[in-house]
Design an enzyme around this catalytic site. Structure first.
Site, mmCIF file in Angstrom:
data_model
loop_
_atom_site.group_PDB
_atom_site.id
_atom_site.type_symbol
_atom_site.label_atom_id
_atom_site.label_comp_id
_atom_site.label_asym_id
_atom_site.label_seq_id
_atom_site.Cartn_x
_atom_site.Cartn_y
_atom_site.Cartn_z
ATOM 1 N N TYR A 54 0.897 -1.258 0.034
ATOM 2 C CA TYR A 54 -0.027 0.024 0.043
ATOM 3 C C TYR A 54 0.982 1.336 0.037
ATOM 4 C CZ TYR A 54 -0.446 -0.394 5.108
ATOM 5 O OH TYR A 54 -0.259 -0.336 6.884
ATOM 6 N N GLU A 55 0.331 2.416 -0.259
ATOM 7 C CA GLU A 55 0.854 3.805 -0.596
ATOM 8 C C GLU A 55 2.157 3.570 -1.676
ATOM 9 O OE1 GLU A 55 -0.808 5.717 0.600
ATOM 10 O OE2 GLU A 55 -1.781 4.842 2.435
#
Lengths: 598, 598
Positions: free
Chosen positions: B441-442
């Protein structure tokens, strides 16, 4: 939902072109398995794996096993029906001894089937997998009567088998076993104690379960010198082979695990259960290691198998998922809103790492498995000697190297999926969770590394390792004039040189201070694994070039094989350098801190 | 059940001795955080993390979040009460802007607290973590009115914050966003579309949730040039600051994930919800990247944090578990049935790898965080320029390197537990499962690597990288006469040389064929990470030797720090060689196969 396509073409390439198993058709069993028979077996096994087992894989993960208050265990929906089909088709008996219920085919043919079962459903495949190991142990160490009683039913998997080593206080260190065996005077023993983490320990799929149990005969020596091996059947077997009384062995609980939920991991309570000694008193470890070594190769194969199925699904996703543009304009699909992510080099990196690992791993596992056949079947003492040496030497490497990098392959496959990889529904998480156990069970990978440097290198006056070096040298000498093979030969020669240096370092330092050997062990095993893979890739490249020179229809297959091998040489084999550096760094900084400093 | 002890002593060492944050007491906020204040904050944060959050970690894993038919989401038992305590104690406001509800302390002090929260309970810590990011984004891009309306409540976490980027067809490639924004004439917009994988998207802990949403204003340009950022509050806010009507944004479902079960990962449906433009039309990405960069540093810190807590538990297990004998007789505990497994070199290897990683990672994250403070607070333009350069350059490295090796640390910690590591009850599986998302994620770690080689290296005429090299060179020059530091300086100089060579290779090849840059990107990021860690360890060793020269009571602490650094230099830093080799191997074999060949 993930899918699985058994890599039959790759298996054929190994058996037909690389290992050329037809060379051995003078050996028992091999003549019964010419190419058309092998192909038919693979096709049928693939069908069973793809169509019956694979759809049950997520079912097993979601449902797990359940234990009732009476200790009986129910497997996930569909497991039992699949098992019945498996027994019916006699899949378990493929490579068993024809004297005792087996079909006598080469083990290497069986390996193909085992890989498929594990890839399709690791948790399910463990039930027949452990049974296969129990068969091998009784075959190796049991009395004629025991063989007649148990082997035919184990061969078909009508009965299941388990291995019972671990106790709460005793994992790696079998000298700590407390389970007791008390002789009853009639040749039988009463077994009492608790075993934990017993895979397939209790379930509803087989009519009987044959537990192989390590226990200590009362009054015997302490430590590993007082451990005996017993057969403890769930149901005692009458003289006519029918099932008799229920034995005093029950499942006391199931473990909640990270993965392989479909396999019942049991606490097994032995409350004065009737057991039968296998082989001699106090010498049970020797026979249990037959089972353990079988199991270790099987676990290595799991590493490859799950990495393969995870890879296949990552490839499908990478071809399907459109996201961002190719870095090079000439590779962009302007007609689509974005490009399939397989165009991105970093996605390729993960796929190529895993592809090159999987294909090298399959070659290494099958090549090792073939030596298992030669050990069993060759009439030539020299061949058997080398095969036995190789089995001993390669087993820890197959187990640890294939599971470590298989686990990495699964993680890379999950990574290719991005956020979807983290969502259970897509199935990639299950692969990562399931395979994680393979780095631990049947001896942690650290224990494998110690086995390699502490036992296997020195055994028989270092003859196994010398044979391996000699085989590499011979291959290099035979092929040094080939321009095609040059990168493979160069890579292999480099790796061999480093492995030799690492070995020398171990000899010079490990004896004086065994911590030096321990500190080097994992890096040495990895260095060994890469070197073995370099030999495998050189052999595969040679076979592929030979096929191309012959003129074949499916040129692309062979060209891709060579290209994948080149990736291994360029981008994976260089790891050998850092492992040698770490070996030579020694134990000092690793052991510098007091325990309190951690 | 795992436990957690916040590593306060290590944090103090970094802030007090290595980074010497007292040097900056002329900057806003720093003067409010002298050592005694910092220590008191750490002690209190540790108490909250250890005693309140950590016991809820497994609760969160077991219970997960539940969604009712009306779309409301209930967090695991105890989460809400812990959150109330957190809001009450104003933990969220530590480093916020005093103009808008914050306490104005340096961000580096907050980092210590954030590390503790994440280590104790990653899933829980994500609720305030994303809120912190939303605060930063509105602070950077919002109007004065928006700041007054939202920031004070976000600062304390009375209101939660989220970031809404991903859609089913749109992950990395934000140009594919379809969520629509239609202007209402009154300055507000109607937002319609579906966002997926929205962490903390809906829950029962905060009275309002402020969604930051990327959407496309009707009629705007295609691709990333037409994306705007909106504030979409769950409850509209009246002029007096009280909560008004429920907005048309609801949670449409929760994802079943591999880990972080305690965090609600939501499908968010926007059905003509009222939204307010942040900054200019079509320029939403710029502000969202403020949030994203905050979040990326936070994710990197998670990698370290979970690796730390997993390591601590592995150490406790390794000291407690008796199994097998030490390889050296003089290290055997003859009074016990076996030795604690921490005597075994291969167990040490895993613990030392993780310890040396964790301590290097903490230094790197905090050092980067300190530059964040300098960027915000320094009056010196030159200092701000360098700090801004560093934040840009280091962010992808902190994110990817710390999560990749943090995940490895968790896996090694699980491995130390052997079979127990695979049993959920021991908690090691949760660490491995929870941290796995941090590599995704990110922006996946592959995207971070592309950001580094594709954007960050070349930005501002390569000034950031040149500053980094200059800082390394200066350190080497200043300390080249120190005998103590010689191994650190030599290691750093080697790594720097290799990073330079890798950079040159990229410059020479990546421009002509961007696939060369893509193929090298992950290895380049790892090479960069190791080099940065080499600088960190050299700085830590220098600080430790200085303290020893001063004469201190706890000499052992500093000696152990140096010994751990030596392990890093001897056994981890050599990895730089293989990453350079892989970079220089080029893209050819990686890109050789047609997509069909996979």
């Amino acid at each position: 939902m993930p899918s699985y396509n058994a890599p039959i073409r790759d298996m054929q390439f190994l058996l037909d072109d690389v290992l050329q198993v037809d060379r051995f058709d003078n050996l028992p069993g091999f003549s019964d398995a010419p190419k058309d028979v092998r192909d038919a077996i693979m096709t049928e096994a693939a069908k069973f794996a793809e169509e019956v087992l694979q759809p049950l894989n997520r079912v097993g993960d979601l449902h797990g096993c359940t234990r009732a208050e009476d200790g009986s265990v129910t497997t996930p929906p569909g497991f039992k029906e699949a098992y019945e089909q498996f027994v019916e088709a006699q899949w378990g008996a493929l490579s068993g001894d024809p004297e005792y219920g087996g079909q006598g085919l080469p083990a290497i043919v069986n390996l193909c089937a085992i890989e498929m079962l594990a890839a399709a459903n690791q948790a399910w495949a463990m039930y027949p997998g452990l049974t296969h190991g129990a068969y091998a142990a009784i075959h190796a160490g049991g009395s004629e009567e025991q063989k007649r009683t148990y082997l035919p039913k184990l061969a078909t998997c009508e009965w299941g088998g388990t291995m019972n080593l671990t106790e709460p206080q005793c994992g790696t260190d079998l000298g700590l076993i407390r389970t007791k065996a008390v002789p009853q005077g009639d040749g039988a023993y009463k077994i009492s104690g608790q075993k934990i983490w017993i895979s397939s320990g209790e379930h509803d799929m087989a009519e009987n379960i044959v537990h192989l149990v390590l226990a200590r005969i009362e009054g015997g020596p302490e430590g590993v010198k007082g451990i005996s091996l017993f057969i403890v059947p769930k149901f005692l077997v009458n003289e006519d082979g029918s099932l008799g009384a229920r034995n005093a062995v029950t499942c006391g609980g199931l473990e909640e695990k990270m993965g392989i939920h479909g396999n019942s991991t049991c606490v097994m309570n032995y409350d004065g259960a009737t057991g039968f000694l296998v082989g001699e008193e106090h010498k049970g470890l020797r026979t249990m290691f037959v089972m353990m070594n079988e199991a270790r190769l099987g676990v290595g194969l799991q590493g490859l198998a799950i990495s393969e199925v995870a890879y296949q699904n990552a490839v499908a996703f990478a071809k399907d998922r459109l996201q961002s543009r190719a870095l090079r304009e000439d590779q962009q699909h302007k007609d689509k809103p974005a490009d399939p992510i397989i165009v991105h080099p970093d996605v390729r990196r993960m796929l190529m790492d895993t592809k090159a690992f999987n294909e090298g791993a399959r070659a290494f596992a099958y090549w090792t498995g073939l030596h298992g056949d030669l050990l069993q079947r060759s009439p030539d003492e020299k061949v058997r000697e080398k095969a036995g040496d190789y089995m001993a030497l390669m087993t820890p490497v197959v187990k640890a190297f294939l599971t470590e990098f298989g686990s990495r392959g699964c993680n890379d496959a999950l990574q290719v999926f991005g956020g979807s990889g983290y969502v259970e529904e897509w199935g990639m998480s299950q692969f990562v969770r399931d395979i994680r156990i393979a780095l631990i069970y049947e001896g942690t990978n650290g224990v494998q590394a110690l086995d390699l440097v502490g036992r296997k290198l020195a055994m028989n006056g270092a003859r196994p390792l010398m044979s391996f070096f000699a085989e590499i040298d011979e291959f290099i000498a035979e092929n040094s004039s080939s321009d095609d093979l040059k990168p493979f030969i160069d890579g292999l020669a480099d790796a061999r040189k480093r492995l030799d240096a690492g070995t020398q370092w171990l000899m010079n330092n490990g004896l004086a201070n065994p911590n030096e050997a321990g500190a080097a062990s994992t890096d040495y095993l990895r260095l060994f694994g890469y070197t073995a893979f370099a030999l495998m890739w050189a052999m595969m490249a040679k076979a592929a070039y030979a096929k191309l020179a012959e003129g074949v229809d499916d040129e692309t297959f062979y060209r891709n094989k060579i290209a994948t091998g080149r990736y291994f040489i360029d981008r994976m084999l260089p790891e050998t350098a850092v492992h040698l550096t770490k070996i030579e760094a020694g134990a000092e900084s690793m052991m510098a801190l007091e325990a309190e400093a951690f």
